[in-house]
Design an enzyme around this catalytic site. Structure first.
Site, mmCIF file in Angstrom:
data_model
loop_
_atom_site.group_PDB
_atom_site.id
_atom_site.type_symbol
_atom_site.label_atom_id
_atom_site.label_comp_id
_atom_site.label_asym_id
_atom_site.label_seq_id
_atom_site.Cartn_x
_atom_site.Cartn_y
_atom_site.Cartn_z
ATOM 1 N N SER A 170 0.809 -1.220 0.000
ATOM 2 C CA SER A 170 0.000 0.000 0.000
ATOM 3 C C SER A 170 0.847 1.277 0.000
ATOM 4 C CB SER A 170 -0.937 0.008 1.209
ATOM 5 O OG SER A 170 -0.202 -0.119 2.420
ATOM 6 N N ASP A 192 -4.624 7.118 10.036
ATOM 7 C CA ASP A 192 -4.319 5.775 10.534
ATOM 8 C C ASP A 192 -2.923 5.678 11.141
ATOM 9 O OD1 ASP A 192 -2.626 5.706 8.317
ATOM 10 O OD2 ASP A 192 -3.779 4.189 7.236
ATOM 11 N N HIS A 234 0.044 5.220 6.960
ATOM 12 C CA HIS A 234 0.277 5.645 5.579
ATOM 13 C C HIS A 234 0.513 7.155 5.505
ATOM 14 C CE1 HIS A 234 -2.077 1.881 5.247
ATOM 15 N NE2 HIS A 234 -1.225 1.642 4.264
#
Length: 211
Positions: A30, A183, A186
């Site tokens: 990701s 979060d 990221h």
């Protein structure tokens, strides 16, 4: 006759310029894929723009898959390494950590990825990662060490951390909170820009190897 000759020269020159483009596949999870961001603000587009601003003729392929492990990377590296790929950035292992996968398993997968690149004549930049301490010192030592050891084993380029531009693995998370998404895992667009500044010079070294 002079016009024809001139046209041929221009055509040949255009072909040479086109042939100089370096195609780089960014194989990752990701962080590479650009999770939570508009496409143009993700890691790959920002890195490509940074390299072009530095004068490089590059084409970056986003081979990042959110949630991918080293096993996932190994399973798709063969079709990532198309004939036009000259170099590859490998940034995998974070999801192995989240799942508690044994370092010996992750290591074998990473070795397989680099071996596939070597077989294809593709230059590689291995981006390292550091395990947290909650798995114990033996796990951490084995996990942290596999990246530089694999790089040395196969003669690839090596960068210690994807987050080098944000201070590296020892940075206090609170100090970089403004560069992260809610979060805390990221990066946001500004964080990606910092990351690109940290990764960029190593990718320039990768391009130099291709050249």
């Amino acid at each position: 006759m002079g016009k024809v000759t001139g046209a041929i020269v221009v055509s040949l020159w255009a072909g040479l310029v086109s042939a100089e483009t370096v195609t780089i596949a960014a194989l990752g999870d990701s962080l590479t894929q650009g999770y939570g961001l508009p496409v143009e603000q993700g890691f790959v587009p920002q890195l490509e723009a940074w390299l072009e601003a530095e004068g490089h003729d590059v084409d970056l392929i986003n081979a990042g898959v959110s949630g991918d492990t080293t096993q996932g990377g190994l399973s798709r590296v063969a079709w990532t390494l198309t004939p036009d790929v000259d170099a590859m950035i490998v940034t995998l292992g974070g999801n192995d950590l989240l799942r508690g996968i044994g370092p010996e398993v992750s290591r074998a997968n990473l070795e397989g990825i680099v071996q596939a690149a070597n077989a294809a004549g593709v230059e590689v930049l291995v981006v390292g990662m550091q395990a947290p301490g909650n798995y114990g010192p033996e796990y951490k030592q084995a996990f942290d060490a596999m990246y530089p050891e694999i790089s040395a084993q196969f003669g690839t380029l090596y960068l210690e951390s994807f987050f080098a531009g944000l201070g590296g693995p020892d940075t206090d998370p609170a100090a970089v909170r403004s560069f992260m998404q809610p979060d805390g895992i990221h990066p946001n667009a500004d964080g990606v820009a910092r990351i690109v500044e940290g990764v960029g010079p190593s990718v320039q070294d990768l391009i130099a190897r291709v050249d």
